[in-house]
Scaffold this active site. Structure first.
Site, PDB file in Angstrom:
ATOM      1  CD  GLN A 136      -2.839   1.108   2.468  1.00  0.00           C
ATOM      2  OE1 GLN A 136      -2.653   0.351   3.240  1.00  0.00           O
ATOM      3  NE2 GLN A 136      -4.053   1.999   2.194  1.00  0.00           N
ATOM      4  CG  HIS A 187      -6.490   2.760  -2.976  1.00  0.00           C
ATOM      5  ND1 HIS A 187      -5.763   2.969  -1.959  1.00  0.00           N
ATOM      6  CD2 HIS A 187      -5.425   2.111  -3.523  1.00  0.00           C
ATOM      7  CE1 HIS A 187      -4.368   2.682  -1.913  1.00  0.00           C
ATOM      8  NE2 HIS A 187      -4.388   2.012  -2.941  1.00  0.00           N
TER       9      HIS A 187
HETATM   10  P1  5GP Z   1      -1.350   1.191  -3.819  1.00  0.00           P
HETATM   11  O1  5GP Z   1      -0.068   0.842  -4.267  1.00  0.00           O
HETATM   12  O2  5GP Z   1      -1.316   2.154  -2.617  1.00  0.00           O
HETATM   13  O3  5GP Z   1      -2.348   0.253  -3.445  1.00  0.00           O
HETATM   14  O4  5GP Z   1      -1.886   2.122  -4.991  1.00  0.00           O
HETATM   15  C1  5GP Z   1      -1.889   3.514  -5.182  1.00  0.00           C
HETATM   16  C2  5GP Z   1      -2.431   4.017  -6.555  1.00  0.00           C
HETATM   17  O5  5GP Z   1      -2.745   5.072  -6.713  1.00  0.00           O
HETATM   18  C3  5GP Z   1      -1.230   3.682  -7.438  1.00  0.00           C
HETATM   19  O6  5GP Z   1      -2.054   2.587  -8.606  1.00  0.00           O
HETATM   20  C4  5GP Z   1      -1.071   4.918  -8.180  1.00  0.00           C
HETATM   21  O7  5GP Z   1      -0.799   4.751  -9.714  1.00  0.00           O
HETATM   22  C5  5GP Z   1      -2.447   5.654  -7.858  1.00  0.00           C
HETATM   23  N1  5GP Z   1      -1.942   7.107  -7.690  1.00  0.00           N
HETATM   24  C6  5GP Z   1      -1.287   7.857  -6.876  1.00  0.00           C
HETATM   25  N2  5GP Z   1      -1.279   8.927  -6.962  1.00  0.00           N
HETATM   26  C7  5GP Z   1      -2.187   9.395  -7.742  1.00  0.00           C
HETATM   27  C8  5GP Z   1      -2.885  10.523  -8.366  1.00  0.00           C
HETATM   28  O8  5GP Z   1      -2.459  11.763  -7.942  1.00  0.00           O
HETATM   29  N3  5GP Z   1      -3.973  10.540  -9.293  1.00  0.00           N
HETATM   30  C9  5GP Z   1      -4.469   9.270  -9.392  1.00  0.00           C
HETATM   31  N4  5GP Z   1      -5.486   9.153 -10.377  1.00  0.00           N
HETATM   32  N5  5GP Z   1      -4.113   7.966  -9.184  1.00  0.00           N
HETATM   33  C10 5GP Z   1      -3.132   7.970  -8.114  1.00  0.00           C
END
Ligand code: 5GP
Ligand code: ZN
Length: 141
Positions: free
Chosen positions: A94, A100
């Site tokens: 994460q 999310h």
């Molecule tokens: P995690 O690794 O926390 O499960 O996923 C975070 C996700 O958020 C990643 O897939 C990344 O591309 C997305 N993300 C990070 N910053 C932003 C942003 O400013 N806008 C959008 N639309 N997605 C983001």
């Protein structure tokens, strides 16, 4: 709202996003770094970090939208399949600490692989011990 949270800023409109769905409690928007094009994120507007600290009613509404987005990726993008992914904590990958769900459309030809390397238990006893630890920690049964 958590002032240092990028997804709270997206909810507030302080950071732009390409929205797919919005209601009073839930927002779905395009992931800026798609694993496969069409990759969508579904979040509660209320800031919680992990699935385990999210009220179950909020989680149910998030999951309802996850299901709708998955169906729309199949019907609207002609996806051949869909992956749902959700990470809790740094150990799980994460990066953004606001709950999310990743909804990722999959196509027979998309070339993506999860690199899922299955391991083996030493014996059935080791597996049973893990199961017992989980079973004992559950407070719903
Ligand atoms: P995690 O690794 O926390 O499960 O996923 C975070 C996700 O958020 C990643 O897939 C990344 O591309 C997305 N993300 C990070 N910053 C932003 C942003 O400013 N806008 C959008 N639309 N997605 C983001
Ligand atoms: Zn947040």
């Amino acid at each position: 709202m958590n002032d240092s949270c990028i997804f709270c800023k997206i909810v507030a409109g302080a950071i732009p996003s390409t929205k797919v769905y919005e209601d009073a409690e839930i927002l779905a928007f395009m992931d800026i770094g798609p694993i496969v094009k069409g990759h969508t994120l579904v979040i509660p507007k209320q800031h919680t970090e992990r699935i385990t600290d999210t009220p179950v009613g909020v989680l149910a509404r998030v999951m309802h939208v996850v299901q709708k987005i998955a169906a729309a990726q199949v019907n609207g993008l002609k996806a051949d399949g869909v992956n749902i992914f959700q990470a809790n904590g740094k150990a799980a990958g994460q990066v953004v600490p606001h709950l999310h769900f990743h909804v990722v459309p999959r196509f027979n030809t998309d070339g993506h692989s999860w690199n899922w390397a299955a391991k083996k238990y030493a014996d059935m006893g080791e597996m049973a011990a893990r199961a017992e630890s989980i079973r004992r920690a559950m407070d719903i049964i």
